[in-house]
Write a protein that holds these residues in place. Structure first.
Motif, PDB file in Angstrom:
ATOM      1  N   ALA A 202       0.461  -1.188   0.184  1.00  0.00           N
ATOM      2  CA  ALA A 202      -0.385   0.180  -0.111  1.00  0.00           C
ATOM      3  C   ALA A 202       1.357   1.312   0.026  1.00  0.00           C
ATOM      4  O   ALA A 202       0.341   2.312  -0.541  1.00  0.00           O
ATOM      5  CB  ALA A 202      -1.216   0.111   1.231  1.00  0.00           C
ATOM      6  N   ARG A 203       1.812   1.239   0.822  1.00  0.00           N
ATOM      7  CA  ARG A 203       3.079   2.192   0.187  1.00  0.00           C
ATOM      8  C   ARG A 203       3.571   2.304  -0.842  1.00  0.00           C
ATOM      9  O   ARG A 203       3.727   3.767  -0.729  1.00  0.00           O
ATOM     10  CB  ARG A 203       4.073   2.049   1.726  1.00  0.00           C
ATOM     11  CG  ARG A 203       3.555   1.914   2.959  1.00  0.00           C
ATOM     12  CD  ARG A 203       5.437   1.765   3.530  1.00  0.00           C
ATOM     13  NE  ARG A 203       6.109   2.528   3.622  1.00  0.00           N
ATOM     14  CZ  ARG A 203       6.051   3.581   3.978  1.00  0.00           C
ATOM     15  NH1 ARG A 203       5.556   3.999   5.344  1.00  0.00           N
ATOM     16  NH2 ARG A 203       7.099   4.301   4.209  1.00  0.00           N
ATOM     17  N   PHE A 204       3.587   1.898  -2.038  1.00  0.00           N
ATOM     18  CA  PHE A 204       4.076   2.220  -2.927  1.00  0.00           C
ATOM     19  C   PHE A 204       2.485   2.613  -3.902  1.00  0.00           C
ATOM     20  O   PHE A 204       2.933   2.645  -5.687  1.00  0.00           O
ATOM     21  CB  PHE A 204       3.927   0.693  -4.107  1.00  0.00           C
ATOM     22  CG  PHE A 204       5.563   0.065  -3.671  1.00  0.00           C
ATOM     23  CD1 PHE A 204       6.749   0.405  -4.167  1.00  0.00           C
ATOM     24  CD2 PHE A 204       5.192  -0.631  -3.027  1.00  0.00           C
ATOM     25  CE1 PHE A 204       7.904   0.079  -3.908  1.00  0.00           C
ATOM     26  CE2 PHE A 204       6.552  -1.652  -2.396  1.00  0.00           C
ATOM     27  CZ  PHE A 204       7.709  -0.932  -2.889  1.00  0.00           C
ATOM     28  N   GLY A 205       1.460   2.775  -3.214  1.00  0.00           N
ATOM     29  CA  GLY A 205       0.015   3.529  -3.835  1.00  0.00           C
ATOM     30  C   GLY A 205      -0.847   2.174  -4.218  1.00  0.00           C
ATOM     31  O   GLY A 205      -1.478   2.852  -5.240  1.00  0.00           O
ATOM     32  N   ALA A 206      -0.828   1.278  -3.820  1.00  0.00           N
ATOM     33  CA  ALA A 206      -1.965  -0.127  -4.440  1.00  0.00           C
ATOM     34  C   ALA A 206      -2.548  -0.535  -3.695  1.00  0.00           C
ATOM     35  O   ALA A 206      -3.043   0.313  -2.366  1.00  0.00           O
ATOM     36  CB  ALA A 206      -0.917  -1.434  -3.815  1.00  0.00           C
ATOM     37  N   ASN A 207      -3.563  -0.412  -4.049  1.00  0.00           N
ATOM     38  CA  ASN A 207      -5.084  -0.280  -3.395  1.00  0.00           C
ATOM     39  C   ASN A 207      -6.118  -2.021  -3.203  1.00  0.00           C
ATOM     40  O   ASN A 207      -5.761  -2.569  -3.978  1.00  0.00           O
ATOM     41  CB  ASN A 207      -6.186  -0.192  -4.464  1.00  0.00           C
ATOM     42  CG  ASN A 207      -7.259   0.299  -4.397  1.00  0.00           C
ATOM     43  OD1 ASN A 207      -7.994  -0.495  -2.909  1.00  0.00           O
ATOM     44  ND2 ASN A 207      -8.405   0.853  -4.917  1.00  0.00           N
TER      45      ASN A 207
ATOM     46  N   LYS B   9      -0.577   2.541 -11.935  1.00  0.00           N
ATOM     47  CA  LYS B   9       1.609   2.527 -11.641  1.00  0.00           C
ATOM     48  C   LYS B   9       1.595   3.396  -9.989  1.00  0.00           C
ATOM     49  O   LYS B   9       0.760   3.322  -9.518  1.00  0.00           O
ATOM     50  CB  LYS B   9       1.926   3.801 -11.850  1.00  0.00           C
ATOM     51  CG  LYS B   9       1.785   5.156 -11.868  1.00  0.00           C
ATOM     52  CD  LYS B   9       1.974   6.201 -12.453  1.00  0.00           C
ATOM     53  CE  LYS B   9       1.756   7.810 -12.437  1.00  0.00           C
ATOM     54  NZ  LYS B   9       2.248   8.480 -12.614  1.00  0.00           N
ATOM     55  N   LEU B  10       2.775   2.594  -9.629  1.00  0.00           N
ATOM     56  CA  LEU B  10       2.915   2.787  -8.565  1.00  0.00           C
ATOM     57  C   LEU B  10       3.832   3.451  -7.796  1.00  0.00           C
ATOM     58  O   LEU B  10       5.001   3.718  -8.899  1.00  0.00           O
ATOM     59  CB  LEU B  10       4.224   1.287  -7.846  1.00  0.00           C
ATOM     60  CG  LEU B  10       2.911  -0.312  -8.590  1.00  0.00           C
ATOM     61  CD1 LEU B  10       3.797  -1.217  -7.849  1.00  0.00           C
ATOM     62  CD2 LEU B  10       1.841   0.276  -7.514  1.00  0.00           C
ATOM     63  N   LYS B  11       4.588   3.997  -6.844  1.00  0.00           N
ATOM     64  CA  LYS B  11       4.899   4.365  -7.036  1.00  0.00           C
ATOM     65  C   LYS B  11       6.534   4.250  -5.619  1.00  0.00           C
ATOM     66  O   LYS B  11       6.006   3.567  -5.424  1.00  0.00           O
ATOM     67  CB  LYS B  11       4.361   6.289  -6.438  1.00  0.00           C
ATOM     68  CG  LYS B  11       3.779   7.425  -7.600  1.00  0.00           C
ATOM     69  CD  LYS B  11       3.090   8.177  -7.570  1.00  0.00           C
ATOM     70  CE  LYS B  11       2.247   9.211  -8.211  1.00  0.00           C
ATOM     71  NZ  LYS B  11       1.881  10.438  -7.865  1.00  0.00           N
ATOM     72  N   ALA B  12       7.848   4.707  -5.467  1.00  0.00           N
ATOM     73  CA  ALA B  12       8.813   4.330  -5.109  1.00  0.00           C
ATOM     74  C   ALA B  12       8.344   4.597  -3.450  1.00  0.00           C
ATOM     75  O   ALA B  12       7.612   5.949  -3.162  1.00  0.00           O
ATOM     76  CB  ALA B  12       9.812   5.227  -5.313  1.00  0.00           C
ATOM     77  N   ALA B  13       8.909   3.811  -2.497  1.00  0.00           N
ATOM     78  CA  ALA B  13       8.382   4.853  -1.367  1.00  0.00           C
ATOM     79  C   ALA B  13       9.624   3.705   0.278  1.00  0.00           C
ATOM     80  O   ALA B  13      10.013   2.161  -0.976  1.00  0.00           O
ATOM     81  CB  ALA B  13       7.248   3.908  -0.659  1.00  0.00           C
ATOM     82  N   PRO B  14       9.995   3.944   0.221  1.00  0.00           N
ATOM     83  CA  PRO B  14      10.568   3.264   1.976  1.00  0.00           C
ATOM     84  C   PRO B  14       9.742   2.151   2.168  1.00  0.00           C
ATOM     85  O   PRO B  14       8.723   2.178   2.894  1.00  0.00           O
ATOM     86  CB  PRO B  14      11.016   4.227   3.095  1.00  0.00           C
ATOM     87  CG  PRO B  14       9.825   4.740   2.538  1.00  0.00           C
ATOM     88  CD  PRO B  14       9.982   5.395   1.473  1.00  0.00           C
ATOM     89  N   VAL B  15      10.194   0.632   2.780  1.00  0.00           N
ATOM     90  CA  VAL B  15       9.422  -0.188   2.306  1.00  0.00           C
ATOM     91  C   VAL B  15      10.069  -1.443   3.296  1.00  0.00           C
ATOM     92  O   VAL B  15      11.291  -1.207   3.569  1.00  0.00           O
ATOM     93  CB  VAL B  15       8.827  -0.804   1.471  1.00  0.00           C
ATOM     94  CG1 VAL B  15       7.939   0.216   0.931  1.00  0.00           C
ATOM     95  CG2 VAL B  15       9.545  -1.956   0.499  1.00  0.00           C
ATOM     96  N   MET B  16       9.864  -2.404   4.441  1.00  0.00           N
ATOM     97  CA  MET B  16      10.260  -3.178   5.235  1.00  0.00           C
ATOM     98  C   MET B  16       9.930  -4.311   4.892  1.00  0.00           C
ATOM     99  O   MET B  16       8.454  -4.833   4.828  1.00  0.00           O
ATOM    100  CB  MET B  16       9.889  -2.873   6.223  1.00  0.00           C
ATOM    101  CG  MET B  16      10.546  -3.222   7.875  1.00  0.00           C
ATOM    102  SD  MET B  16      10.262  -2.903   9.773  1.00  0.00           S
ATOM    103  CE  MET B  16      11.804  -1.532   9.253  1.00  0.00           C
TER     104      MET B  16
END
Length: 425
Positions: A344-349, A364-371
């Motif tokens: 979801a942090r990438f913009g996923a629904n 499209k997805l947008k970059a993000a810091p993820v864990m």
């Protein structure tokens, strides 16, 4: 901890050598405890889990030597003398597969003290099937302070064991235990995963008598002794499936060298339905997508030969940019949607409804810091990062190193802009 960085938007094009299967290599290593002669395993992957299990086998008494090749290792294990039948918590808590030493130790030494297992936090995964199966074979078992204490002073006896559910771990454990048990053991509703067949074929080359390999009923006639053997680990179908999904995600064209299409046909079938091109030949599988948008596909995880739970997170990442709505149902593990909040942090629904995830594709997805929360979720986040606009940082990638060998190097060789940043000491 190390982190992996990705600048998304590049198509993957090239060849990726598929490593030996982690889920075959680990039980094959434990099978070496069944004989006092050397067992040589070729095409061994270079993974953190392999190193961890090597430590445990060393504590038990196996001498292990490794010869490094270009793309894989050759490992020789020689458990001439069993020095300890205890598998301590400090090691078993790190890797669930280490619990599988229970079967070989009971078969060869008639006793074992094994800590309850650890591994990825993706559900309870109880070991009651292992215990009930060994009890049917005559073992006396107690649970004391987090350890399974098992003994069979007169040796294990053959039995008919029908599992209420399909369990890969229980099948591995009981299969190995039965090889040296007195009489015939029949495992009904046994797991049929390719890794089970790989271990069974190695055991046969060591002198075991096994019928029904590849089916849900295994018949094992116990023998007095197993001997030395050399065995090649099969290709990792989960790694192959992960790179196939990555190729479909980026709209690229990738040849998976060494992959066996039959071992992950369920995943390839789903990729075809989503719009990817799939071609297979002896010893390789090619995945391509010509740039058209992917189509949403519903998936239900199942035991082999169904769609593997170990590819669920990666496929969900792919569906985040597919046209339409996909429904992903997880039937194997009850806690395997922890990657949803990170996607979801990438913009996923994505919305969760019990054991189902509804994925509404976005443009499209947008970059993000993820864990990363577990091994396969780590790969899903990398797949998302390959397609996302901007620079993605995947943190806590020690999970990744447990099951994927040189993933950043393999993806870089196909054009991905990906690199690892070492943790500061």
């Amino acid at each position: 901890m190390d982190s992996i960085h990705i600048r998304g938007g590049r198509r993957l094009k090239g060849s990726i050598p598929v490593s030996g299967a982690k889920n075959a290599a680990l039980p094959l290593m434990t099978a070496a405890l069944l004989t006092d002669e050397p067992v040589k395993l070729t095409n061994m992957p270079r993974l953190a889990d392999v190193r961890t299990l090597s430590k445990l086998l060393g504590v038990i008494g196996a001498d292990i030597s490794v010869e490094s090749g270009t793309d894989s290792d050759v490992m020789t294990l020689h458990a001439k003398d069993i020095k300890s039948t205890t598998a301590p918590y400090e090691i078993v808590s790190q890797i669930r597969a280490s619990f599988w030493v229970l079967g070989p130790l009971m078969a060869r030494c008639r006793e074992a003290k094994v800590s309850l297992p650890g591994g990825c936090a993706i559900g309870a995964r109880p070991v009651d099937l292992y215990i009930k199966g060994l009890q049917k074979m005559g073992a006396e078992i107690d649970l004391v302070e987090g350890y399974v204490h098992a003994s069979a002073p007169k040796g294990l006896k053959g039995a008919v064991i029908r599992s209420p559910i399909v369990s890969v771990g229980a099948t591995h454990t009981l299969l190995m235990a039965a090889t040296l048990a007195e009489g015939e053991t029949v495992l009904e509703n046994a797991a049929r995963e390719p890794e089970i067949g790989d271990v069974a074929r190695c055991l046969v080359s060591m002198g075991a008598k096994i019928e029904g390999i590849g089916t849900s009923t295994l018949r094992i006639e116990g023998v007095e002794k197993l001997h030395s053997a050399t065995h090649r680990v099969i290709a990792d179908r989960i790694e192959a499936g992960t790179y196939a999904i990555a190729a479909a995600m980026t709209g690229g064209e990738v040849t998976l060298e060494g992959a066996n299409a039959e071992d992950f046909e369920a995943a390839l079938s789903v990729l075809r339905a989503a719009g990817a091109e799939v071609e297979s030949e002896q010893g390789a599988v090619r995945i391509a997508r010509n740039g058209e948008r992917l189509q949403a596909v519903d998936v239900v995880t199942q035991v082999f030969p169904g769609f593997p739970t170990d590819l669920q997170a990666q496929f969900m990442a792919l569906m985040t940019v597919a046209e339409g709505e996909s429904e992903i149902t997880e039937t194997i593990f009850e806690n395997r949607f922890m990657h949803v909040q990170e996607l979801a942090r990438f913009g996923a629904n994505i919305s969760l409804h019990g054991d189902k995830a509804l994925v509404h594709g976005v443009d499209k997805l947008k970059a993000a810091p993820v864990m990363a929360s577990d091994l396969r979720a780590s790969a899903a986040l990398i797949i998302a990062g390959l397609a996302a606009e901007g620079e993605t940082t995947v943190n806590r990638v020690y999970h990744l190193d447990r099951g994927f060998e040189r993933i950043e190097a393999k993806l870089s060789a196909c054009g991905a802009d990906i690199w690892r940043e070492k943790a500061k000491q």
